[in-house]
Design a protein around this motif. Sequence first.
Motif, short mmCIF file in Angstrom:
data_model
loop_
_atom_site.label_atom_id
_atom_site.label_comp_id
_atom_site.label_asym_id
_atom_site.label_seq_id
_atom_site.Cartn_x
_atom_site.Cartn_y
_atom_site.Cartn_z
N SER A 128 0.82 -1.22 0.00
CA SER A 128 0.00 0.00 0.00
C SER A 128 0.85 1.26 0.00
O SER A 128 0.34 2.35 -0.26
CB SER A 128 -0.97 0.00 1.17
N LYS A 129 2.14 1.14 0.27
CA LYS A 129 3.06 2.30 0.23
C LYS A 129 3.48 2.64 -1.20
O LYS A 129 4.05 3.71 -1.43
CB LYS A 129 4.29 2.01 1.08
N LEU A 130 3.23 1.75 -2.15
CA LEU A 130 3.61 1.99 -3.55
C LEU A 130 2.62 2.98 -4.17
O LEU A 130 1.41 2.89 -3.94
CB LEU A 130 3.60 0.69 -4.35
N HIS A 131 3.13 3.91 -4.97
CA HIS A 131 2.26 4.96 -5.54
C HIS A 131 1.19 4.41 -6.48
O HIS A 131 0.16 5.04 -6.67
CB HIS A 131 3.10 6.04 -6.23
N TYR A 149 -0.38 1.50 -6.03
CA TYR A 149 -1.09 0.45 -5.29
C TYR A 149 -2.58 0.39 -5.64
O TYR A 149 -3.10 -0.66 -6.00
CB TYR A 149 -0.91 0.66 -3.79
N SER A 150 -3.28 1.50 -5.53
CA SER A 150 -4.74 1.47 -5.73
C SER A 150 -5.13 1.16 -7.17
O SER A 150 -6.19 0.61 -7.41
CB SER A 150 -5.38 2.78 -5.27
N ALA A 151 -4.27 1.48 -8.11
CA ALA A 151 -4.56 1.15 -9.51
C ALA A 151 -4.32 -0.34 -9.79
O ALA A 151 -5.08 -0.97 -10.52
CB ALA A 151 -3.71 2.00 -10.45
N ARG A 152 -3.27 -0.89 -9.20
CA ARG A 152 -2.92 -2.29 -9.48
C ARG A 152 -3.69 -3.29 -8.62
O ARG A 152 -4.01 -4.39 -9.06
CB ARG A 152 -1.42 -2.48 -9.28
N TRP A 153 -3.97 -2.90 -7.39
CA TRP A 153 -4.70 -3.78 -6.47
C TRP A 153 -5.90 -3.01 -5.90
O TRP A 153 -5.93 -2.69 -4.71
CB TRP A 153 -3.78 -4.27 -5.35
N PRO A 154 -6.90 -2.71 -6.72
CA PRO A 154 -8.02 -1.88 -6.27
C PRO A 154 -8.82 -2.48 -5.11
O PRO A 154 -9.42 -1.76 -4.33
CB PRO A 154 -8.89 -1.73 -7.52
N ARG A 155 -8.82 -3.79 -5.00
CA ARG A 155 -9.51 -4.45 -3.88
C ARG A 155 -8.58 -4.70 -2.71
O ARG A 155 -8.96 -5.31 -1.71
CB ARG A 155 -10.11 -5.78 -4.34
#
Length: 120
Positions: free
Chosen positions: A28-31, A33-39
């Motif tokens: 979740s610290k990766l910029h 994160y939310s695009a690659r692992w949305p769930r």
Amino acid sequence: MHGGDGSPILQEASVTVFPSEVCNASYSKLHFYSARWPRGIAEDTFLCAGQPLGGVDTCQGDSGGPLVYFASDHKDGVSVLGGVVSQGYGCGLEDFPGLYVPLSNPDYLQWIKDVAFSGN
């Protein structure tokens, strides 16, 4: 090693399975994160495995390979398929264990059965 050469010889590594929260906290610290692992990285979607200090992991070219564990409770002590190499961030990096498809998820297991035994 990330970006290294593959091996023509089958490789094996011992990894530790971590609670999915460990991977979720690191990833979740990766910029992106939310695009690659949305769930997010949750127990029903990913199995998280590597070594606490890094250095041991799957890498490019390993996707689709097995993650097995030794079933010591089985009378014959057999190896059991527990997951399938999926993705991760880098290779063998501390704080970024590899991500595997967990075969404990019945939807994933059913998809594999459908594809593998479809007769096509």
